[in-house]
Design a protein around this motif. Structure first.
Motif, PDB file in Angstrom:
ATOM      1  N   SER A 191      14.736 -53.782 -14.735  1.00 39.82           N
ATOM      2  CA  SER A 191      14.296 -54.212 -13.977  1.00 39.82           C
ATOM      3  C   SER A 191      13.621 -53.068 -12.743  1.00 39.82           C
ATOM      4  N   SER A 192      13.998 -51.826 -13.181  1.00 39.58           N
ATOM      5  CA  SER A 192      13.608 -50.485 -11.950  1.00 39.58           C
ATOM      6  C   SER A 192      13.501 -49.370 -12.886  1.00 39.58           C
ATOM      7  N   VAL A 193      12.866 -48.571 -12.422  1.00 37.38           N
ATOM      8  CA  VAL A 193      13.086 -46.645 -12.704  1.00 37.38           C
ATOM      9  C   VAL A 193      13.268 -46.118 -11.978  1.00 37.38           C
ATOM     10  N   ASP A 194      13.901 -44.850 -11.552  1.00 38.79           N
ATOM     11  CA  ASP A 194      14.083 -43.680 -10.621  1.00 38.79           C
ATOM     12  C   ASP A 194      13.261 -42.712 -10.841  1.00 38.79           C
ATOM     13  N   LEU A 195      12.123 -42.878 -10.016  1.00 41.10           N
ATOM     14  CA  LEU A 195      11.350 -41.229  -9.750  1.00 41.10           C
ATOM     15  C   LEU A 195      11.465 -39.633  -9.505  1.00 41.10           C
ATOM     16  N   LEU A 196      12.098 -39.407 -10.075  1.00 38.72           N
ATOM     17  CA  LEU A 196      12.203 -38.052  -9.550  1.00 38.72           C
ATOM     18  C   LEU A 196      11.025 -37.080  -9.047  1.00 38.72           C
ATOM     19  N   LEU A 197      10.603 -36.388  -7.773  1.00 38.81           N
ATOM     20  CA  LEU A 197       9.717 -36.023  -7.092  1.00 38.81           C
ATOM     21  C   LEU A 197      10.025 -34.938  -6.782  1.00 38.81           C
ATOM     22  N   ARG A 198       8.861 -34.120  -7.267  1.00 37.90           N
ATOM     23  CA  ARG A 198       8.732 -32.592  -7.488  1.00 37.90           C
ATOM     24  C   ARG A 198       9.848 -31.998  -5.979  1.00 37.90           C
ATOM     25  N   ASP A 199       9.658 -32.433  -4.604  1.00 44.04           N
ATOM     26  CA  ASP A 199      10.370 -31.855  -3.599  1.00 44.04           C
ATOM     27  C   ASP A 199      11.572 -32.189  -3.448  1.00 44.04           C
ATOM     28  N   ASN A 200      12.059 -33.077  -5.075  1.00 39.47           N
ATOM     29  CA  ASN A 200      13.560 -32.737  -5.610  1.00 39.47           C
ATOM     30  C   ASN A 200      14.580 -34.712  -4.470  1.00 39.47           C
ATOM     31  N   SER A 201      13.531 -35.143  -3.824  1.00 39.26           N
ATOM     32  CA  SER A 201      13.932 -36.544  -3.448  1.00 39.26           C
ATOM     33  C   SER A 201      13.968 -37.373  -4.610  1.00 39.26           C
ATOM     34  N   ARG A 202      13.848 -39.211  -4.889  1.00 36.70           N
ATOM     35  CA  ARG A 202      13.801 -39.487  -5.495  1.00 36.70           C
ATOM     36  C   ARG A 202      13.057 -41.067  -4.452  1.00 36.70           C
ATOM     37  N   VAL A 203      12.533 -42.092  -5.611  1.00 34.80           N
ATOM     38  CA  VAL A 203      12.252 -43.611  -5.710  1.00 34.80           C
ATOM     39  C   VAL A 203      12.354 -44.456  -6.298  1.00 34.80           C
ATOM     40  N   ARG A 204      12.801 -45.726  -6.255  1.00 35.34           N
ATOM     41  CA  ARG A 204      13.100 -46.319  -7.052  1.00 35.34           C
ATOM     42  C   ARG A 204      11.823 -47.411  -7.339  1.00 35.34           C
ATOM     43  N   ALA A 205      11.445 -47.300  -8.737  1.00 35.54           N
ATOM     44  CA  ALA A 205      10.494 -48.260  -8.901  1.00 35.54           C
ATOM     45  C   ALA A 205      11.197 -49.800  -8.927  1.00 35.54           C
ATOM     46  N   LYS A 206      10.870 -50.573  -9.049  1.00 31.76           N
ATOM     47  CA  LYS A 206      11.022 -51.847  -9.013  1.00 31.76           C
ATOM     48  C   LYS A 206      10.500 -52.688  -9.383  1.00 31.76           C
ATOM     49  N   LEU A 207      10.716 -53.747 -10.842  1.00 37.66           N
ATOM     50  CA  LEU A 207       9.468 -53.711 -11.768  1.00 37.66           C
ATOM     51  C   LEU A 207       9.738 -55.530 -11.432  1.00 37.66           C
ATOM     52  N   GLU A 262       4.227 -54.266 -13.573  1.00 42.80           N
ATOM     53  CA  GLU A 262       4.244 -54.769 -12.321  1.00 42.80           C
ATOM     54  C   GLU A 262       5.143 -53.756 -12.057  1.00 42.80           C
ATOM     55  N   ILE A 263       4.653 -52.983 -11.126  1.00 44.11           N
ATOM     56  CA  ILE A 263       5.530 -52.148  -9.546  1.00 44.11           C
ATOM     57  C   ILE A 263       5.580 -53.224  -8.588  1.00 44.11           C
ATOM     58  N   GLU A 264       6.647 -53.654  -8.422  1.00 42.17           N
ATOM     59  CA  GLU A 264       6.516 -54.636  -6.972  1.00 42.17           C
ATOM     60  C   GLU A 264       6.911 -54.252  -5.532  1.00 42.17           C
ATOM     61  N   ALA A 265       8.287 -52.867  -5.882  1.00 43.97           N
ATOM     62  CA  ALA A 265       8.258 -52.113  -4.762  1.00 43.97           C
ATOM     63  C   ALA A 265       8.889 -50.474  -4.822  1.00 43.97           C
ATOM     64  N   PHE A 266       9.218 -50.016  -3.990  1.00 42.55           N
ATOM     65  CA  PHE A 266       9.324 -48.852  -3.440  1.00 42.55           C
ATOM     66  C   PHE A 266      10.654 -49.102  -3.214  1.00 42.55           C
ATOM     67  N   ARG A 267      11.600 -48.764  -3.464  1.00 41.24           N
ATOM     68  CA  ARG A 267      12.718 -47.994  -2.175  1.00 41.24           C
ATOM     69  C   ARG A 267      13.212 -46.459  -2.408  1.00 41.24           C
ATOM     70  N   ARG A 268      13.552 -45.604  -1.365  1.00 45.12           N
ATOM     71  CA  ARG A 268      13.738 -44.904  -1.173  1.00 45.12           C
ATOM     72  C   ARG A 268      15.492 -44.566  -1.829  1.00 45.12           C
ATOM     73  N   LEU A 269      15.652 -43.171  -2.240  1.00 43.92           N
ATOM     74  CA  LEU A 269      16.803 -42.789  -2.215  1.00 43.92           C
ATOM     75  C   LEU A 269      17.833 -42.144  -1.848  1.00 43.92           C
ATOM     76  N   ARG A 270      18.535 -42.218  -0.981  1.00 47.80           N
ATOM     77  CA  ARG A 270      19.379 -41.184  -0.475  1.00 47.80           C
ATOM     78  C   ARG A 270      20.353 -40.943  -1.322  1.00 47.80           C
ATOM     79  N   PRO A 271      21.423 -39.660  -0.637  1.00 49.05           N
ATOM     80  CA  PRO A 271      22.762 -39.487  -1.931  1.00 49.05           C
ATOM     81  C   PRO A 271      23.545 -40.042  -0.732  1.00 49.05           C
ATOM     82  N   ALA A 272      24.949 -40.782  -0.485  1.00 53.23           N
ATOM     83  CA  ALA A 272      26.018 -40.015  -0.156  1.00 53.23           C
ATOM     84  C   ALA A 272      27.164 -40.531  -1.058  1.00 53.23           C
ATOM     85  N   PRO A 273      27.906 -40.068  -0.712  1.00 56.53           N
ATOM     86  CA  PRO A 273      29.641 -39.209  -1.474  1.00 56.53           C
ATOM     87  C   PRO A 273      30.000 -40.211  -1.733  1.00 56.53           C
TER      88      PRO A 273
END
Length: 150
Positions: free
Chosen positions: A82-98, A137-148
């Motif tokens: 149901s989701s895929v994490d996209l790794l971006l060139r600037d080392n950030s992550r975006v989760r594609a919710k399907l 189909e991609i339903e939404a993108f969610r930004r991922l932030r690291p939290a210890p």
């Protein structure tokens, strides 16, 4: 590549021969359009091969963008159906919710994204295509932030 029929027509029209001037058939021209399609194959690291110890970072979801530039995608990590994490060139992550479960993503490692002419991958517009032929189909993108972790 030389189009010999076009060369022959040109030589015949320039060739003088015995025919009176103006007796030649008119030269016809044609236009050819070439369309180009770009398909991006995104390599996937499966999360099913779990590391022996849990990661020291936990990913927190927050509101994400409506679109992601296709050229910024460096890779992906498959979370499930149901989701895929996209790794971006600037080392950030975006989760594609399907929108629906996408079981075909588990079969092969990787999937395809076809960006529109604007170069963007957008939620509620674009799809992820599995290498097996299915699409989700991609339903939404969610930004991922690291939290210890505590």
């Amino acid at each position: 590549m030389i189009d010999w029929s076009a060369v022959a027509l040109l030589l015949a029209s320039l060739g003088g021969g015995d025919a009176p001037v103006g007796a030649h058939e008119p030269l016809q021209l044609a236009q050819v359009s070439i369309r180009q399609q770009i398909i991006i194959r995104v390599p996937v690291r499966s999360r099913k091969v779990a590391p022996p110890k849990p990661s020291p970072v936990e990913w927190k979801e927050s509101r994400g963008p409506r679109c992601v530039a296709a050229g910024t995608i460096a890779g992906a990590s498959l979370l499930g159906q149901s989701s895929v994490d996209l790794l971006l060139r600037d080392n950030s992550r975006v989760r594609a919710k399907l929108e629906n479960a996408c079981p075909a993503l588990d079969y092969y490692y990787g999937f395809y994204i076809s960006p529109n002419p604007d170069g963007q991958i957008c939620a509620d517009r674009d799809v992820i295509r599995s290498r097996m032929g299915g699409q989700c189909e991609i339903e939404a993108f969610r930004r991922l932030r690291p939290a210890p972790r505590d």
